[in-house]
Design an enzyme around this catalytic site. Structure first.
Site, PDB file in Angstrom:
ATOM      1  N   GLY A 152       0.832  -1.199   0.000  1.00 42.38           N
ATOM      2  CA  GLY A 152       0.000   0.000   0.000  1.00 42.38           C
ATOM      3  C   GLY A 152       0.859   1.238   0.000  1.00 42.38           C
ATOM      4  O   GLY A 152       2.065   1.183  -0.269  1.00 42.38           O
ATOM      5  N   GLY A 153       0.249   2.364   0.328  1.00 43.18           N
ATOM      6  CA  GLY A 153       0.956   3.632   0.281  1.00 43.18           C
ATOM      7  C   GLY A 153       2.061   3.744   1.301  1.00 43.18           C
ATOM      8  O   GLY A 153       3.047   4.450   1.080  1.00 43.18           O
ATOM      9  N   MET A 154       1.909   3.061   2.445  1.00 43.93           N
ATOM     10  CA  MET A 154       2.905   3.210   3.501  1.00 43.93           C
ATOM     11  C   MET A 154       3.660   1.930   3.812  1.00 43.93           C
ATOM     12  O   MET A 154       4.726   1.987   4.411  1.00 43.93           O
ATOM     13  CB  MET A 154       2.227   3.707   4.787  1.00 43.93           C
ATOM     14  CG  MET A 154       1.802   5.151   4.756  1.00 43.93           C
ATOM     15  SD  MET A 154       1.267   5.740   6.379  1.00 43.93           S
ATOM     16  CE  MET A 154      -0.140   4.679   6.686  1.00 43.93           C
ATOM     17  N   VAL A 170       2.795  -5.780   3.067  1.00 48.91           N
ATOM     18  CA  VAL A 170       2.238  -6.749   3.997  1.00 48.91           C
ATOM     19  C   VAL A 170       2.774  -8.144   3.665  1.00 48.91           C
ATOM     20  O   VAL A 170       2.763  -8.563   2.493  1.00 48.91           O
ATOM     21  CB  VAL A 170       0.693  -6.770   3.928  1.00 48.91           C
ATOM     22  CG1 VAL A 170       0.134  -7.648   5.041  1.00 48.91           C
ATOM     23  CG2 VAL A 170       0.140  -5.361   4.024  1.00 48.91           C
ATOM     24  N   TYR A 185      -3.824 -12.712  11.427  1.00 50.77           N
ATOM     25  CA  TYR A 185      -4.125 -13.042  10.033  1.00 50.77           C
ATOM     26  C   TYR A 185      -5.137 -14.174   9.981  1.00 50.77           C
ATOM     27  O   TYR A 185      -4.991 -15.191  10.669  1.00 50.77           O
ATOM     28  CB  TYR A 185      -2.867 -13.483   9.291  1.00 50.77           C
ATOM     29  CG  TYR A 185      -3.171 -14.075   7.922  1.00 50.77           C
ATOM     30  CD1 TYR A 185      -3.362 -13.246   6.835  1.00 50.77           C
ATOM     31  CD2 TYR A 185      -3.297 -15.449   7.758  1.00 50.77           C
ATOM     32  CE1 TYR A 185      -3.662 -13.770   5.584  1.00 50.77           C
ATOM     33  CE2 TYR A 185      -3.595 -15.981   6.511  1.00 50.77           C
ATOM     34  CZ  TYR A 185      -3.782 -15.149   5.432  1.00 50.77           C
ATOM     35  OH  TYR A 185      -4.091 -15.670   4.216  1.00 50.77           O
ATOM     36  N   ASP A 230      -7.173   7.475   7.725  1.00 48.91           N
ATOM     37  CA  ASP A 230      -7.174   6.805   6.424  1.00 48.91           C
ATOM     38  C   ASP A 230      -8.338   5.814   6.342  1.00 48.91           C
ATOM     39  O   ASP A 230      -8.171   4.672   5.925  1.00 48.91           O
ATOM     40  CB  ASP A 230      -5.843   6.094   6.189  1.00 48.91           C
ATOM     41  CG  ASP A 230      -5.618   5.756   4.711  1.00 48.91           C
ATOM     42  OD1 ASP A 230      -6.320   6.333   3.861  1.00 48.91           O
ATOM     43  OD2 ASP A 230      -4.749   4.914   4.419  1.00 48.91           O
ATOM     44  N   PRO A 283     -12.652   1.868   2.176  1.00 50.57           N
ATOM     45  CA  PRO A 283     -13.076   0.460   2.093  1.00 50.57           C
ATOM     46  C   PRO A 283     -11.921  -0.527   2.158  1.00 50.57           C
ATOM     47  O   PRO A 283     -12.098  -1.654   2.628  1.00 50.57           O
ATOM     48  CB  PRO A 283     -13.800   0.398   0.745  1.00 50.57           C
ATOM     49  CG  PRO A 283     -14.288   1.795   0.516  1.00 50.57           C
ATOM     50  CD  PRO A 283     -13.218   2.671   1.086  1.00 50.57           C
TER      51      PRO A 283
END
Length: 891
Positions: free
Chosen positions: A25-27, A30, A94, A138, A141
């Site tokens: 993602g943006g930061m 995973v 998870y 942030d 969805p």
């Protein structure tokens, strides 16, 4: 990329086995991993290397720990965080599943009832986080995971942690946007330095817009175009794009999307109020198709949670359970339409639903601030029934006519949960307020059914009284002790009740962890029998209308949930209890007479260890305390080794309550007990090598010794009485402890002639003790609290001296005590008549008392235990959150 992956695997190899990349993602990126210590799958999120390079790890990790303390059924928990070989990472549970984004990609727009229900879950999570000072920043969805019918918010507080650790300028340099353009509030878009929780409220509006219409409120070909629209353009009404959207929901979205933060909803709680109205309008709570489960199955199917999801989620994940009916046919049971009823800032507990299932009474507050409220289950404002009365009011009960309510009241020195010669007074008053009249002196009304009420008095005596003529029957309770939570069967011939752990209902510190059993007694035959007694917490029994099933609360499979026990015609248990719910964490359950409506209070009880400097003069506020441990856990007792090097504490951080040890100066905690039973109250021997504790692993509390390295464990007691809260003498060859038995409590002493030698038979030093005994540094005296208000000392030969009588100072519920290192001072805890808790100091010989630490921070409600460590006081500070929920029972 392959080099980064291998370097990460090596850096975390001692704790996590990195298996594969799940996405980026943006930061962060995973990864799927295995937690080696706990043998469980986790998701490890690793910050982008360029971002990590611009951050200071120390501050980032400190800020992210704030988010780790959030505990809510719709928030994905944060297990761990750290720095390794330049990687900044945080760890979450998870499980396979999917996100709200994936659902939208398949369905484009959602049915209105489903959209409202999911928004309600997300806003409920926001309300919890905002109250704890955590802003998401942030919401979108992608960060909402789905578990059957419910939502789970992930990455709570991570964006805020990054911004707090770096500042806006560094983030711009690193190329990271705090938020996603389609959901960013105008103040975020223009880089306003004063962004607060109302940015989350705006994001909810943007997300709601997309769920309902299939598109975000503003679109563009570039991020700059979208951000500019958020600042300058007005969104179209959602109902213009989808006429089926009701007006209340249309206005909800537009209010969230106001340009000025001051024009939006100001709190998430205010949003929940309007979402509740939308829930009613859209009939979102109508049950979906029911799933049946074969009666023969012992396990309960639970929903699969979404990707990177947490521990079994859900206030409202449905549990299903089959049972055989009274007629012998197959029937099913299901909880549905779970809905939060109360959202007050004070803990709201002990709910009782009216016989017709339309109204609700409950208590709000803690300690002497506890009052009784009534409200309609369908909505409206709660009515404070006892706000003008002095003292503590609790245990509300509906009378059979449904128009009056009984409640218990205590003034002066409260005695609930304590052994005392007399109990409080029970009153009745009209359900909408008015004059109260005495119903019962020196007793608590526990249950009312038809023409019978059941009440409890001192010495574990249980009585049934006929309302019409006052006929009273002394009910047989066998060998049961600490009786509470009594429930009439539908025909008012039998009573189910709880024996043990009365402190679970304590109005001052509720939620105590201790074993309890469920018994049934017969009003006619007088026979009393335990039906559920497995060494776990078993609480709050209520009968289903057929008289052949009991619902109850238990922690037998982990956190508290609702279970069902089937009974035969003689009220004997048949089969094992079966789990009805998952993730509810109920404190108590009540049913309407037709069994169709249930109400329960959900209690979250957290406690952790803090340190405050003891003043030489004057008094300090607990607001000056600094955290010793940071995490979402339940710590009760703790102790420091005599040389000051080691700190031991008990915690539920890995499931049940176990003992941990860590350097007192700070560092990693290491678990030293691993039994499935709960272990409490570590106390070091003089050399710091032995640790004394008590455990409930064999059904009753027993004493144990274990080495500091977790080896050489030895059981010291195995009698039928409860032995708890032990304390080593300074020479290590004597120990004192609290004994609880059928005849009451007291201090006992056992001795050995040398380390490793056999312990002798116990001798009783004193009676009527209600808190742990503690040795003086010179080994000549033992300090203890008794009679709710007194601090005394006793010598090993049994000579008792009163140190202070708190009642002469307006104090009650006196707890502790703890000695200063030089033996010149005894510290103890006490409540004032106004309900404030304070740590006091007094000389061992008595005399004036001096307040030293004022517990005046409502965010850290009550001190549970304390240890003196040099010039500092270590305090276990607790937090309570409790609200009332309602559910429909379908069978």
């Amino acid at each position: 990329m392959a080099e980064t992956f291998e370097r990460l695997k090596t850096a975390l190899a001692d704790r996590y086995a990195i298996e594969q990349e799940l996405g980026a993602g943006g930061m962060a990126t995973v990864y799927l991993a295995t937690d080696l210590k706990h043998e469980r799958k986790v998701a490890v999120k690793v910050l982008r290397p360029d971002l990590a390079a611009s951050l200071g790890s120390q501050r980032f990790l400190r800020e992210i720990k704030i988010a780790a303390q959030l505990h809510h059924p719709h928030i994905l928990p944060l297990h761990d965080s750290g720095e390794a070989d330049g990687f900044l990472y945080y760890v979450m549970p998870y499980q396979e599943g999917h996100s709200l984004r994936e659902k939208l990609e398949k369905e484009v727009e959602l049915p209105v009832p489903e959209a409202v229900r999911l928004l309600h879950d997300v806003v409920d999570a926001l309300a919890h986080a905002h109250k704890h000072g955590v802003v998401h920043r942030d919401i979108k969805p992608d960060n909402v995971l789905l578990s059957e019918r419910h939502a789970l918010v992930t990455d709570f507080g991570v964006a805020k942690a990054v911004s707090e650790a770096t500042g806006r300028q560094e983030l711009t340099t690193a190329g990271v946007a705090l938020g996603t353009p389609a959901y960013m509030a105008p103040e975020q878009a223009v880089a306003d330095p004063h962004v607060d929780h109302r940015a989350d409220i705006y994001a909810i509006g943007a997300m709601a817009y997309e769920l309902l219409t299939g598109r975000p409120p503003f679109t563009g070909t570039t991020a700059q175009q979208i951000l500019g629209a958020h600042v300058a353009e007005d969104p179209r009404r959602p109902s213009e794009l989808r006429p089926a959207i009701p007006a209340v929901l249309d206005q909800f979205v537009l209010t969230c999307l106001e340009k000025r933060p001051a024009d939006r909803y100001q709190t998430a709680d205010a949003m929940l109020h309007d979402l509740d109205a939308a829930l009613s309008t859209t009939e979102v709570m109508t049950p979906t198709t029911k799933r049946s489960v074969a009666t023969a199955r012992d396990s309960v199917p639970v929903a699969r949670v979404a990707v990177i999801s947490g521990v079994t989620v859900a206030t409202a994940i449905l549990g299903f359970l089959g049972w055989t009916s009274l007629r012998g046919g197959s029937r099913t049971m299901m909880l549905s339409e779970i809905r939060q009823v109360t959202r007050g800032p004070e803990p709201e507990m002990l709910p009782q639903v009216a016989p017709d299932g339309d109204e609700l009474v409950y208590t709000s507050g803690l300690g002497m601030d506890t009052e009784v409220f009534v409200r309609d289950l369908s909505g409206g404002r709660p009515i404070a029934l006892t706000a003008d009365r002095p003292g503590l009011q609790f245990l509300p009960r509906w009378m059979p006519d449904g128009s009056t309510i009984a409640f218990a009241e205590e003034t002066g020195t409260p005695r609930y949960g304590k052994r005392a010669a007399e109990y409080g007074t029970t009153y009745v008053l009209p359900r909408f307020g008015g004059a109260a009249t005495v119903l019962l002196e020196n007793g608590y009304v526990e249950s009312v059914r038809g023409e019978w009420l059941a009440f409890r008095t001192a010495a574990d005596s249980l009585f049934a009284r006929r309302l019409e003529n006052g006929e009273t029957v002394n009910l047989n309770t066998g060998e049961a002790r600490d009786i509470h939570s009594v429930s009439w069967s539908p025909d008012a011939k039998r009573l189910a009740f709880v024996a043990g752990n009365l402190d679970f209902l304590d109005p001052f510190v509720p939620g105590n962890v201790a074993p309890s059993a469920i018994w049934i007694t017969d009003r006619g035959s007088g026979e009393a029998t335990p039906i559920i007694d497995d060494g776990r917490m078993n609480l709050s029994p209520v009968w289903l209308p057929d008289g052949r099933h009991l619902l109850f609360v238990s922690n037998r499979d982990g956190p508290r949930d609702i279970y069902l026990q089937r009974l035969d015609r003689q009220s004997r248990p048949t089969g094992t209890p079966r789990r009805v719910s998952t993730g509810l964490e109920p404190h108590g359950v009540s049913l309407s007479q037709d069994g169709r409506t249930a109400v329960y209070s959900r209690l979250i009880f957290r406690s952790n260890l803090w340190s405050v400097t003891l003043p030489t003069t004057g008094v300090v506020s607990v607001r000056t305390a600094e955290p010793v441990l940071q995490g979402n856990e339940l710590v009760e007792n703790h102790g420091v080794s005599p040389d000051g090097r080691w700190l031991a504490f008990d915690s539920d951080r890995e499931g049940n309550q176990d003992l941990y040890i860590m350097p007192a100066a700070g560092g990693e905690a290491r678990r030293i007990t691993t039994d499935q039973g709960d272990d409490f109250h570590p106390d070091f021997g003089p050399d710091g090598e032995e640790i004394l504790f008590y455990s409930m692993r064999h059904g009753t509390r027993d004493l144990f010794i274990i080495g500091r390295d977790g080896t050489a464990e030895q059981r010291l007691s195995d009698g039928p009485e409860e032995e708890l809260h032990p304390s080593f003498s300074p020479d290590g060859n004597r120990l004192v402890y609290l004994t609880l038995g059928p005849e009451g409590g007291g201090i006992s002493l056992i001795a050995r002639d040398r380390r490793g030698g056999a312990w002798g038979e116990p001798t009783r030093l004193s009676e009527a003790v209600n808190t742990p005994p503690r040795w003086s540094p010179d080994g000549r005296r033992v300090a203890f609290a008794s009679a709710v208000t007194q601090i005394s000392t006793v010598t090993p030969s049994g000579d008792i001296a009163l140190v202070v009588d708190g009642s002469q100072h307006g104090l009650y519920n006196v707890q502790g005590p703890e000695w200063s290192a030089d033996g010149t001072t005894i510290y103890f805890l006490g409540f004032s008549t106004s309900g404030e808790q304070t740590v006091y100091a007094v000389a061992p010989e008595g005399g004036p008392i001096r307040p030293v630490v004022l517990l005046d921070d409502p965010g850290r409600a009550v001190a549970f235990w304390m240890t003196v460590f040099g010039d500092r006081l270590l305090l276990t500070l607790t937090e309570f959150e409790a609200d009332v929920y309602t559910a429909k029972i379908d069978f």
